[in-house]
Design a protein around this motif. Structure first.
Motif, PDB file in Angstrom:
ATOM      1  N   THR A  13       0.814  -1.217   0.000  1.00 36.15           N
ATOM      2  CA  THR A  13       0.000   0.000   0.000  1.00 36.15           C
ATOM      3  C   THR A  13       0.848   1.269   0.000  1.00 36.15           C
ATOM      4  O   THR A  13       0.328   2.370  -0.163  1.00 36.15           O
ATOM      5  N   THR A  14       2.159   1.125   0.196  1.00 40.82           N
ATOM      6  CA  THR A  14       3.053   2.293   0.176  1.00 40.82           C
ATOM      7  C   THR A  14       3.901   2.256  -1.084  1.00 40.82           C
ATOM      8  O   THR A  14       4.339   1.189  -1.519  1.00 40.82           O
ATOM      9  N   PHE A  15       4.138   3.433  -1.666  1.00 38.46           N
ATOM     10  CA  PHE A  15       4.846   3.497  -2.930  1.00 38.46           C
ATOM     11  C   PHE A  15       5.934   4.567  -2.887  1.00 38.46           C
ATOM     12  O   PHE A  15       6.073   5.287  -1.906  1.00 38.46           O
ATOM     13  N   GLY A  16       6.702   4.630  -3.971  1.00 41.71           N
ATOM     14  CA  GLY A  16       7.774   5.609  -4.044  1.00 41.71           C
ATOM     15  C   GLY A  16       9.120   4.979  -3.721  1.00 41.71           C
ATOM     16  O   GLY A  16       9.209   3.851  -3.212  1.00 41.71           O
ATOM     17  N   LYS A  17      10.194   5.726  -4.015  1.00 38.88           N
ATOM     18  CA  LYS A  17      11.542   5.219  -3.803  1.00 38.88           C
ATOM     19  C   LYS A  17      11.835   4.923  -2.333  1.00 38.88           C
ATOM     20  O   LYS A  17      12.472   3.932  -1.998  1.00 38.88           O
ATOM     21  N   GLY A  18      11.353   5.789  -1.457  1.00 38.98           N
ATOM     22  CA  GLY A  18      11.588   5.592  -0.025  1.00 38.98           C
ATOM     23  C   GLY A  18      10.941   4.318   0.478  1.00 38.98           C
ATOM     24  O   GLY A  18      11.555   3.532   1.207  1.00 38.98           O
ATOM     25  N   ALA A  19       9.702   4.094   0.067  1.00 41.25           N
ATOM     26  CA  ALA A  19       8.981   2.885   0.479  1.00 41.25           C
ATOM     27  C   ALA A  19       9.664   1.640  -0.066  1.00 41.25           C
ATOM     28  O   ALA A  19       9.791   0.625   0.625  1.00 41.25           O
ATOM     29  N   ALA A  20      10.130   1.714  -1.340  1.00 40.29           N
ATOM     30  CA  ALA A  20      10.813   0.569  -1.960  1.00 40.29           C
ATOM     31  C   ALA A  20      12.093   0.238  -1.206  1.00 40.29           C
ATOM     32  O   ALA A  20      12.419  -0.938  -1.000  1.00 40.29           O
ATOM     33  N   ARG A  21      12.818   1.283  -0.782  1.00 41.03           N
ATOM     34  CA  ARG A  21      14.058   1.048  -0.025  1.00 41.03           C
ATOM     35  C   ARG A  21      13.762   0.357   1.296  1.00 41.03           C
ATOM     36  O   ARG A  21      14.492  -0.549   1.712  1.00 41.03           O
ATOM     37  N   ARG A  22      12.693   0.770   1.948  1.00 44.27           N
ATOM     38  CA  ARG A  22      12.329   0.151   3.236  1.00 44.27           C
ATOM     39  C   ARG A  22      11.928  -1.308   3.037  1.00 44.27           C
ATOM     40  O   ARG A  22      12.259  -2.172   3.867  1.00 44.27           O
ATOM     41  N   ILE A  23      11.238  -1.587   1.943  1.00 43.16           N
ATOM     42  CA  ILE A  23      10.831  -2.964   1.646  1.00 43.16           C
ATOM     43  C   ILE A  23      12.063  -3.839   1.439  1.00 43.16           C
ATOM     44  O   ILE A  23      12.168  -4.944   1.985  1.00 43.16           O
ATOM     45  N   ARG A  24      13.026  -3.340   0.657  1.00 41.85           N
ATOM     46  CA  ARG A  24      14.245  -4.117   0.387  1.00 41.85           C
ATOM     47  C   ARG A  24      15.095  -4.263   1.647  1.00 41.85           C
ATOM     48  O   ARG A  24      15.728  -5.305   1.852  1.00 41.85           O
ATOM     49  N   ALA A  25      15.101  -3.241   2.480  1.00 43.51           N
ATOM     50  CA  ALA A  25      15.860  -3.309   3.737  1.00 43.51           C
ATOM     51  C   ALA A  25      15.286  -4.379   4.665  1.00 43.51           C
ATOM     52  O   ALA A  25      16.002  -4.952   5.490  1.00 43.51           O
ATOM     53  N   ALA A  26      13.997  -4.682   4.486  1.00 39.39           N
ATOM     54  CA  ALA A  26      13.342  -5.711   5.306  1.00 39.39           C
ATOM     55  C   ALA A  26      13.498  -7.096   4.690  1.00 39.39           C
ATOM     56  O   ALA A  26      12.900  -8.070   5.175  1.00 39.39           O
ATOM     57  N   GLY A  27      14.294  -7.194   3.618  1.00 44.57           N
ATOM     58  CA  GLY A  27      14.536  -8.492   2.987  1.00 44.57           C
ATOM     59  C   GLY A  27      13.435  -8.922   2.037  1.00 44.57           C
ATOM     60  O   GLY A  27      13.297 -10.107   1.720  1.00 44.57           O
ATOM     61  N   LYS A  28      12.660  -7.957   1.555  1.00 50.01           N
ATOM     62  CA  LYS A  28      11.569  -8.270   0.641  1.00 50.01           C
ATOM     63  C   LYS A  28      11.772  -7.542  -0.693  1.00 50.01           C
ATOM     64  O   LYS A  28      12.634  -6.678  -0.813  1.00 50.01           O
ATOM     65  N   ILE A  29      10.966  -7.911  -1.688  1.00 48.05           N
ATOM     66  CA  ILE A  29      11.089  -7.332  -3.026  1.00 48.05           C
ATOM     67  C   ILE A  29       9.744  -6.755  -3.449  1.00 48.05           C
ATOM     68  O   ILE A  29       8.722  -7.456  -3.424  1.00 48.05           O
ATOM     69  N   PRO A  30       9.719  -5.488  -3.850  1.00 49.31           N
ATOM     70  CA  PRO A  30       8.473  -4.933  -4.387  1.00 49.31           C
ATOM     71  C   PRO A  30       8.196  -5.510  -5.769  1.00 49.31           C
ATOM     72  O   PRO A  30       9.108  -5.735  -6.555  1.00 49.31           O
ATOM     73  N   ALA A  31       6.924  -5.763  -6.055  1.00 48.42           N
ATOM     74  CA  ALA A  31       6.547  -6.350  -7.352  1.00 48.42           C
ATOM     75  C   ALA A  31       5.168  -5.858  -7.756  1.00 48.42           C
ATOM     76  O   ALA A  31       4.384  -5.387  -6.929  1.00 48.42           O
ATOM     77  N   VAL A  32       4.878  -5.979  -9.050  1.00 51.01           N
ATOM     78  CA  VAL A  32       3.547  -5.636  -9.561  1.00 51.01           C
ATOM     79  C   VAL A  32       3.071  -6.784 -10.441  1.00 51.01           C
ATOM     80  O   VAL A  32       3.849  -7.379 -11.194  1.00 51.01           O
ATOM     81  N   ILE A  33       1.784  -7.112 -10.321  1.00 50.96           N
ATOM     82  CA  ILE A  33       1.177  -8.202 -11.091  1.00 50.96           C
ATOM     83  C   ILE A  33       0.129  -7.586 -12.019  1.00 50.96           C
ATOM     84  O   ILE A  33      -0.709  -6.802 -11.573  1.00 50.96           O
ATOM     85  N   TYR A  34       0.177  -7.951 -13.310  1.00 55.34           N
ATOM     86  CA  TYR A  34      -0.796  -7.399 -14.259  1.00 55.34           C
ATOM     87  C   TYR A  34      -1.110  -8.428 -15.332  1.00 55.34           C
ATOM     88  O   TYR A  34      -0.443  -9.455 -15.454  1.00 55.34           O
ATOM     89  N   GLY A  35      -2.115  -8.127 -16.144  1.00 50.90           N
ATOM     90  CA  GLY A  35      -2.476  -9.037 -17.236  1.00 50.90           C
ATOM     91  C   GLY A  35      -3.901  -9.532 -17.148  1.00 50.90           C
ATOM     92  O   GLY A  35      -4.559  -9.426 -16.109  1.00 50.90           O
ATOM     93  N   HIS A  36      -4.405 -10.076 -18.260  1.00 53.98           N
ATOM     94  CA  HIS A  36      -5.764 -10.603 -18.369  1.00 53.98           C
ATOM     95  C   HIS A  36      -6.808  -9.546 -18.024  1.00 53.98           C
ATOM     96  O   HIS A  36      -7.862  -9.859 -17.462  1.00 53.98           O
ATOM     97  N   GLY A  37      -6.495  -8.288 -18.328  1.00 56.54           N
ATOM     98  CA  GLY A  37      -7.475  -7.237 -18.114  1.00 56.54           C
ATOM     99  C   GLY A  37      -7.687  -6.836 -16.671  1.00 56.54           C
ATOM    100  O   GLY A  37      -8.601  -6.061 -16.356  1.00 56.54           O
ATOM    101  N   THR A  38      -6.836  -7.367 -15.776  1.00 54.80           N
ATOM    102  CA  THR A  38      -6.985  -7.043 -14.358  1.00 54.80           C
ATOM    103  C   THR A  38      -6.248  -5.748 -14.020  1.00 54.80           C
ATOM    104  O   THR A  38      -5.320  -5.345 -14.715  1.00 54.80           O
ATOM    105  N   GLU A  39      -6.657  -5.105 -12.954  1.00 53.68           N
ATOM    106  CA  GLU A  39      -5.965  -3.917 -12.478  1.00 53.68           C
ATOM    107  C   GLU A  39      -4.603  -4.340 -11.931  1.00 53.68           C
ATOM    108  O   GLU A  39      -4.489  -5.381 -11.272  1.00 53.68           O
ATOM    109  N   PRO A  40      -3.552  -3.556 -12.189  1.00 54.57           N
ATOM    110  CA  PRO A  40      -2.238  -3.893 -11.621  1.00 54.57           C
ATOM    111  C   PRO A  40      -2.320  -4.039 -10.104  1.00 54.57           C
ATOM    112  O   PRO A  40      -2.956  -3.222  -9.439  1.00 54.57           O
ATOM    113  N   GLN A  41      -1.701  -5.111  -9.616  1.00 55.56           N
ATOM    114  CA  GLN A  41      -1.726  -5.366  -8.168  1.00 55.56           C
ATOM    115  C   GLN A  41      -0.306  -5.271  -7.621  1.00 55.56           C
ATOM    116  O   GLN A  41       0.597  -5.963  -8.084  1.00 55.56           O
ATOM    117  N   HIS A  42      -0.109  -4.418  -6.641  1.00 52.27           N
ATOM    118  CA  HIS A  42       1.211  -4.202  -6.068  1.00 52.27           C
ATOM    119  C   HIS A  42       1.375  -5.067  -4.818  1.00 52.27           C
ATOM    120  O   HIS A  42       0.540  -5.051  -3.917  1.00 52.27           O
TER     121      HIS A  42
END
Length: 207
Positions: A13-42
């Motif tokens: 639910t959080t976005f931007g470079k700062g949020a991405a850095r915090r996600i990676r610092a926690a050992g996780k990877i930000p990703a987005v899922i899309y396709g089949h006419g669905t709304e992109p899911q972060h």
């Protein structure tokens, strides 16, 4: 699907470079899922587990997104150019039984005829295959092949259920003799010819 591709994902639910850095610092990877006419899911994915899965080309993840299952094909992996840390992953929604077009790595097996070398002109081949049955690689044998042999895409034996999409005349590998070897052979031939001429001249002088 194999258990090692089952991944627990969390909605992001959080976005931007700062949020991405915090996600990676926690050992996780930000990703987005899309396709089949669905709304992109972060989402965020477990870094270590996904890093191991990504060692295999065209990985399909069986995601558990807060209790909801979703199959997704890894489409793009963005890495830090210096540290090679995964910064972001793009995933495409796929369904069981659905066919997708993917570039599959080619692995050469065996050794060409003595004195020759195999030059691999294409490292991947584009095929259409069921999303949940993508081959990790396609093996091409070069055992005993002689100089001048070319293997085209149409000559490659594809896994069952796969259809060739690449140009059938795409050159995958060619067998040649190294220039150094040819030079040595030419030099040897010229040497033998020179010796024969010298012997002939010597014989004529003796007469």
């Amino acid at each position: 699907m194999a258990d090692d591709t089952r991944v627990s994902a969390e909605t992001r639910t959080t976005f931007g470079k700062g949020a991405a850095r915090r996600i990676r610092a926690a050992g996780k990877i930000p990703a987005v899922i899309y396709g089949h006419g669905t709304e992109p899911q972060h989402v965020t994915l477990p870094g270590h587990q996904v890093g191991l899965i990504l060692r295999k080309a065209n990985a399909v993840l069986e995601l558990d997104i807060e209790g909801k299952e979703q199959l997704a094909l890894v489409k793009d992996v963005q890495k830090d150019p210096v540290l090679q840390i995964i910064e972001h992953i793009d995933l495409i929604v796929v369904r069981k039984g659905e066919k997708v077009q993917v570039e599959v790595p080619i692995h050469l097996e065996g050794e060409s005829y003595s004195g020759t070398i195999a030059t691999q002109d294409a490292s991947t081949i584009l095929v259409e295959v069921e999303a949940t049955n993508i081959p990790e690689r396609i093996v091409v044998s070069i055992e005993g092949l002689e100089e001048g042999t070319l293997i085209h895409a149409k000559d490659v034996e594809l896994p069952k259920g796969s259809t060739l999409i690449s140009d059938e005349d795409l050159v995958i590998v060619g067998i040649t003799v190294p220039a150094a070897v040819e030079s040595e052979e030419n030099a040897a031939t010229e040497g033998e010819s020179g010796s024969a001429e010298a012997e002939s001249a010597s014989d004529e002088s003796a007469e």
